[in-house]
Design a protein around this motif. Structure first.
Motif, PDB file in Angstrom:
ATOM      1  N   LEU A 187       0.740  -1.020   0.119  1.00  0.00           N
ATOM      2  CA  LEU A 187       0.067   0.081   0.042  1.00  0.00           C
ATOM      3  C   LEU A 187       0.822   1.210  -0.092  1.00  0.00           C
ATOM      4  N   ILE A 188       0.530   2.213  -0.955  1.00  0.00           N
ATOM      5  CA  ILE A 188       1.287   3.375  -0.820  1.00  0.00           C
ATOM      6  C   ILE A 188       0.337   4.555  -0.376  1.00  0.00           C
ATOM      7  N   LEU A 189       0.606   5.391   0.604  1.00  0.00           N
ATOM      8  CA  LEU A 189       0.029   6.558   1.144  1.00  0.00           C
ATOM      9  C   LEU A 189       0.938   7.647   0.932  1.00  0.00           C
ATOM     10  N   PHE A 190       0.060   9.040   1.286  1.00  0.00           N
ATOM     11  CA  PHE A 190       0.867  10.171   0.938  1.00  0.00           C
ATOM     12  C   PHE A 190       0.590  11.127   2.005  1.00  0.00           C
ATOM     13  N   ASP A 191       1.495  11.917   2.365  1.00  0.00           N
ATOM     14  CA  ASP A 191       1.330  13.162   3.283  1.00  0.00           C
ATOM     15  C   ASP A 191       1.481  14.323   2.372  1.00  0.00           C
ATOM     16  N   ASP A 192       0.037  14.836   1.993  1.00  0.00           N
ATOM     17  CA  ASP A 192       0.152  15.722   0.689  1.00  0.00           C
ATOM     18  C   ASP A 192      -0.757  16.927   1.199  1.00  0.00           C
ATOM     19  N   LEU A 193      -0.711  17.629   2.315  1.00  0.00           N
ATOM     20  CA  LEU A 193      -1.737  18.686   2.691  1.00  0.00           C
ATOM     21  C   LEU A 193      -0.799  20.072   2.933  1.00  0.00           C
ATOM     22  N   HIS A 194       0.365  20.111   2.362  1.00  0.00           N
ATOM     23  CA  HIS A 194       1.096  21.169   2.742  1.00  0.00           C
ATOM     24  C   HIS A 194       1.311  21.843   1.036  1.00  0.00           C
ATOM     25  N   ARG A 199       2.738  21.079  -4.963  1.00  0.00           N
ATOM     26  CA  ARG A 199       1.222  20.855  -4.761  1.00  0.00           C
ATOM     27  C   ARG A 199       0.602  22.039  -5.608  1.00  0.00           C
ATOM     28  N   ARG A 200       1.158  23.163  -5.466  1.00  0.00           N
ATOM     29  CA  ARG A 200       0.603  24.230  -6.166  1.00  0.00           C
ATOM     30  C   ARG A 200       0.656  24.043  -7.750  1.00  0.00           C
ATOM     31  N   ALA A 201       1.615  23.447  -8.330  1.00  0.00           N
ATOM     32  CA  ALA A 201       1.838  22.965  -9.716  1.00  0.00           C
ATOM     33  C   ALA A 201       0.467  22.252  -9.992  1.00  0.00           C
ATOM     34  N   ARG A 202       0.393  20.969  -9.098  1.00  0.00           N
ATOM     35  CA  ARG A 202      -0.708  19.983  -9.491  1.00  0.00           C
ATOM     36  C   ARG A 202      -2.049  20.656  -9.491  1.00  0.00           C
TER      37      ARG A 202
END
Length: 358
Positions: A187-194, A199-202
């Motif tokens: 399983l792969i998870l992400f910490d992606d709330l910063h 993140r801004r590019a996405r």
């Protein structure tokens, strides 16, 4: 065969060992974007607005004030990926040895569960808040999907849905595998709330996907009508405000119960000013409006929050607020208060031109 992992994890807490950090159990971790300093624009509101706040939501008053002050160089943590092995996903909860992570409200109680028969590997991009609120799904989870598709097969426990959700999945090119109770071999998870540069590019990539093929004429502004949808936030003079914005400022009023995702995105993509009751329906405006635009939220005095500002910061938009009088069950925003805030927005945005985006 029943699993005793829930009992084991509960015993850890009862024995004072504590609730283990789920991410600490990863067998591999990697940095997707390093820590950096990010420019956070201050919020826009009239000087007397703090005096109108009776109660805050999702953060104490000092948190609200800090968000509204902004920070020209805010330390922003890294975006991280994590790889796990031997994880069960049952009834909305990820169960590993020594830790669990809730992604949905559980439907059943109990200290054991039957081990899932199906096994697979995948990258999970959903979150508790994204499963709870549409706006967080569209503006948070759909950004994490871009990471999931690059790291492995994207998976989600969300069932197929019609309406706006289904269409946004099409527009954003999302085709996840939908799962029930499963065992993850890997399983792969992400910490992606910063809100770092990655993140801004996405966010800008998702905006481009949503607006692909649209070339509409500019609009002075849009008002996204909330009405009685979602959690109660009843702006008693909402219709009056919409009418006056149309008559005096040339706004267009958007109705989420009458318009599809394409219509909402096309309209919001033409303007630099989105106004409405604070809530998930404003996500239709955030995802489509260009960087440098402004989202103006109308909020009841007993439920003041800057949770949406975290999202406009990611989309490099300005965030503004008017605090009305009354409660979420029924409140009013006076026209003069709104007019003066619109004047302030015009002054601030004229002084601070739109940021460049790559």
């Amino acid at each position: 065969m029943p699993s005793l992992r829930p009992i084991h994890n509960r015993l850890r807490r009862l024995l004072g060992i504590g609730h283990a950090d789920f991410l600490a159990g990863a067998v591999e971790r990697w940095q997707i974007c390093p820590p950096e300093l990010a420019a956070i624009a201050p919020g826009i509101w009239l000087p007397d607005q703090v005096e109108h706040i009776a109660r805050t939501e999702f953060g104490a008053l000092p948190d609200i004030l800090a968000q509204m002050r902004g920070n020209p160089a805010e330390p922003t943590p890294a975006t991280m990926g994590y790889r796990f092995r031997d994880v069960d996903f049952v009834d909305g909860v990820l169960h590993a040895r020594g830790a669990d992570r809730h992604l949905r409200q559980r439907r059943h109680s109990g200290l054991t569960y039957s081990r899932p028969r199906e096994s697979l590997s995948g990258a999970l991009y959903e979150s508790w808040i994204g499963n709870r609120w549409f706006g967080n799904w569209l503006l948070n989870d759909c950004l994490a999907y871009r990471l999931a598709e690059g790291a492995g097969a994207p998976v989600t426990s969300a069932p197929p849905r019609a309406g706006h959700v289904a269409r946004y999945e099409e527009l954003l090119g999302m085709a996840p595998r939908r799962i029930g109770d499963v065992h993850f071999d890997e399983l792969i998870l992400f910490d992606d709330l910063h809100n770092n540069g990655h993140r801004r590019a996405r966010a800008q990539e998702n905006r481009a996907r949503v607006l692909a093929g649209h070339d509409p004429s500019p609009r002075p502004g849009v008002f996204i009508f909330r009405g009685a949808s979602g959690d109660a936030r009843i702006l008693e003079n909402e219709a009056e405000i919409a009418e006056r914005l149309e008559a005096e400022y040339g706004f267009s009023t958007l109705y989420i119960d009458r318009m599809d995702a394409d219509e909402l995105a096309q309209a919001a993509g033409t303007t630099r000013l989105v106004v409405g009751v604070e809530g998930s329906q404003l996500a239709h405006g955030v995802i489509a409006m260009a960087a440098g635009g402004t989202v103006l939220t109308l909020q009841p005095a007993d439920r003041v929050t800057t949770s949406l500002k975290l999202l406009t910061d990611c989309w490099r938009q300005n965030y503004a607020m008017v605090v009305g009088s009354g409660t979420a069950g029924g409140y009013r925003v006076e026209w003069d208060q709104l007019r003066r805030t619109l004047d302030l927005i015009a002054t601030v945005t004229a002084r601070n031109p739109a940021p460049e985006v790559s």
